[in-house]
Design an enzyme around this catalytic site. Structure first.
Site, PDB file in Angstrom:
ATOM      1  CG  ASP A  42      73.054   0.447  71.122  1.00 58.38           C
ATOM      2  OD1 ASP A  42      72.837   1.048  72.198  1.00 58.38           O
ATOM      3  OD2 ASP A  42      74.083  -0.219  70.931  1.00 58.38           O
TER       4      ASP A  42
ATOM      5  N   GLY B  77      80.582   3.224  78.666  1.00 54.85           N
ATOM      6  CA  GLY B  77      80.883   4.551  78.103  1.00 54.85           C
ATOM      7  C   GLY B  77      79.982   5.589  78.735  1.00 54.85           C
TER       8      GLY B  77
ATOM      9  CG  ASP C 225      74.617  -3.181  74.419  1.00 55.40           C
ATOM     10  OD1 ASP C 225      75.590  -2.516  74.823  1.00 55.40           O
ATOM     11  OD2 ASP C 225      74.612  -3.786  73.341  1.00 55.40           O
TER      12      ASP C 225
ATOM     13  CE  LYS D 250      75.850  19.677  47.359  1.00 56.20           C
ATOM     14  NZ  LYS D 250      75.099  19.582  48.621  1.00 56.20           N
TER      15      LYS D 250
ATOM     16  CB  ILE E 204      76.443   8.770  72.613  1.00 54.29           C
ATOM     17  CG1 ILE E 204      77.597   7.825  72.259  1.00 54.29           C
ATOM     18  CG2 ILE E 204      76.800   9.687  73.772  1.00 54.29           C
ATOM     19  CD1 ILE E 204      78.762   8.527  71.557  1.00 54.29           C
TER      20      ILE E 204
HETATM   21  O1  F6P Z   1      79.041   2.810  73.554  1.00 55.16           O
HETATM   22  C1  F6P Z   1      79.472   4.121  73.525  1.00 55.16           C
HETATM   23  C2  F6P Z   1      80.717   4.251  72.692  1.00 55.16           C
HETATM   24  O2  F6P Z   1      81.097   5.606  72.709  1.00 55.16           O
HETATM   25  C3  F6P Z   1      80.605   3.718  71.263  1.00 55.16           C
HETATM   26  O3  F6P Z   1      79.950   4.609  70.407  1.00 55.16           O
HETATM   27  C4  F6P Z   1      82.045   3.496  70.930  1.00 55.16           C
HETATM   28  O4  F6P Z   1      82.188   2.501  69.938  1.00 55.16           O
HETATM   29  C5  F6P Z   1      82.640   3.043  72.233  1.00 55.16           C
HETATM   30  O5  F6P Z   1      81.766   3.503  73.250  1.00 55.16           O
HETATM   31  C6  F6P Z   1      84.026   3.545  72.520  1.00 55.16           C
HETATM   32  O6  F6P Z   1      84.448   2.994  73.720  1.00 55.16           O
HETATM   33  P1  F6P Z   1      85.755   3.426  74.495  1.00 55.16           P
HETATM   34  O7  F6P Z   1      85.524   4.786  75.071  1.00 55.16           O
HETATM   35  O8  F6P Z   1      85.931   2.389  75.521  1.00 55.16           O
HETATM   36  O9  F6P Z   1      86.847   3.472  73.470  1.00 55.16           O
END
Ligand code: F6P
Length: 323
Positions: A130, A11, A103, A213, A127
């Site tokens: 982790d 990503g 990762d 609220k 983003i």
């Molecule tokens: O790892 C980044 C991320 O944006 C995650 O937050 C999300 O779950 C995933 O990639 C979405 O992946 P894709 O763009 O392949 O749907």
């Protein structure tokens, strides 16, 4: 070292271009030529290389996405694919590789180093934030800002219509993005996978907040395991009388946009450091920053150790965001 290659994988995240820029220009200073690989590991397998001059990366520091394109490569998961990648690196006379990604991409990098004894340095770009061994990964700060801007807008309409909004935030299996953007936007409830909430507990809290609220913002991390977004929304409707519930999935807007100054600075430092470290002979490592100090750690640790989330932020938020 005369030639190194750089790729962006998985990503994309805002700040990747600022990092590529820093890599190309730091390498140039050391008279090293940088080859940009298109489409992540797929480009490595398909011999999709192009030389990047210091001028090619001009006017890119402020641009989101990645000028090198990205991909999640299935072929690189196979030994055959990695053999092709290694062959292409050798035939282009590349002495080292810098991998920008999360990762999954860093796991690929580690397997590759161990199979071919190739010099590789990883840079944490996601983003999701982790990755162990760095306080922040490149892209997190910008995504957090995007989420907060979106929630600020949702809050206006939630308040006008006295509605309960469930806002789904990315982060895969972790809640870093949801937690920090939830605190910064004053969300009344932040649901993250690291907190083992039960559906009953969650409904009880929402009922209590709503009684007081009338409009409620619930930040819901996509990795939450206690129930789906629809289940939660239906449960609220069924258990809280006259509740007016809306669901807003922020989706991929969180991955785009102009990188924040923090991401540009982090990207510049890590790009610069990656060149220092690879030319000093390091391999199988990731560069990161902890408490303002540049760190170098084993890729193995970066991908296998669990990064701690600050759950006291959630506790604090529950106290200060419900008036
Ligand atoms: O790892 C980044 C991320 O944006 C995650 O937050 C999300 O779950 C995933 O990639 C979405 O992946 P894709 O763009 O392949 O749907």
């Amino acid at each position: 070292m005369k030639n190194i290659a750089v790729l962006t994988s998985g990503g994309d995240s805002p700040g990747m271009n600022a990092c590529i820029r820093a890599i190309v220009r730091s390498a140039n200073k050391k008279k090293i030529q940088v080859h940009g690989i298109q489409y992540g590991y797929d480009g490595l397998i398909n011999n999709d290389f192009k030389i990047l001059s210091p001028y090619d990366v001009g006017n890119t520091i402020h641009i989101g996405g990645t000028i090198l394109k990205s991909a999640r490569s299935d072929e690189f998961r196979t030994n055959e694919g990695r053999k092709k990648a290694h062959k292409n690196l050798r035939s282009n006379n590349i002495d080292g590789l810098i991998v920008l990604g999360g990762d999954g991409s860093l796991t690929g990098a580690k397997i590759f180093v161990e199979e071919f004894n190739f010099k590789v340095i990883g840079i944490p770009c996601t983003i999701d934030n982790d990755i162990y061994g760095t306080d922040y990964s490149i892209g997190f700060s910008t995504a957090r800002e995007t989420v907060v801007n979106a929630i600020d807008k949702i809050r206006d309409t939630a308040s006008s219509h006295e509605r309960i909004f469930i806002v789904e935030v990315m982060g895969r299996e972790s809640g870093f993005l949801a937690l920090e953007s939830g605190v910064a936007s004053g969300a009344e409830l932040i649901l993250i996978p690291e907190n083992n909430n039960s559906m009953d507990e969650v409904i009880k809290s929402i009922k209590k907040i709503n009684d007081k609220k009338k409009s409620v913002i619930i930040v819901y991390a996509e990795g939450c395991k206690f129930g789906t977004l629809n289940e939660l929304s239906n449960k609220i409707k069924n258990n809280i009388q006259n509740s007016n519930v809306r669901v807003s999935i922020l989706g991929h807007i969180q991955r785009g946009g102009i990188p924040s100054p923090s991401d540009r600075i982090l990207a510049s430092i890590l790009g610069y450091e990656s060149i220092n470290k690879i030319t000093e002979g390091y391999t199988n490592k990731m560069v990161g920053i902890i408490n303002q100090n540049t760190m170098l750690l084993d890729l193995e640790d970066a991908i296998s150790k669990k990064k701690n989330i600050n759950l006291s932020l959630n506790k604090m938020s529950n106290i200060i965001s419900r008036y």
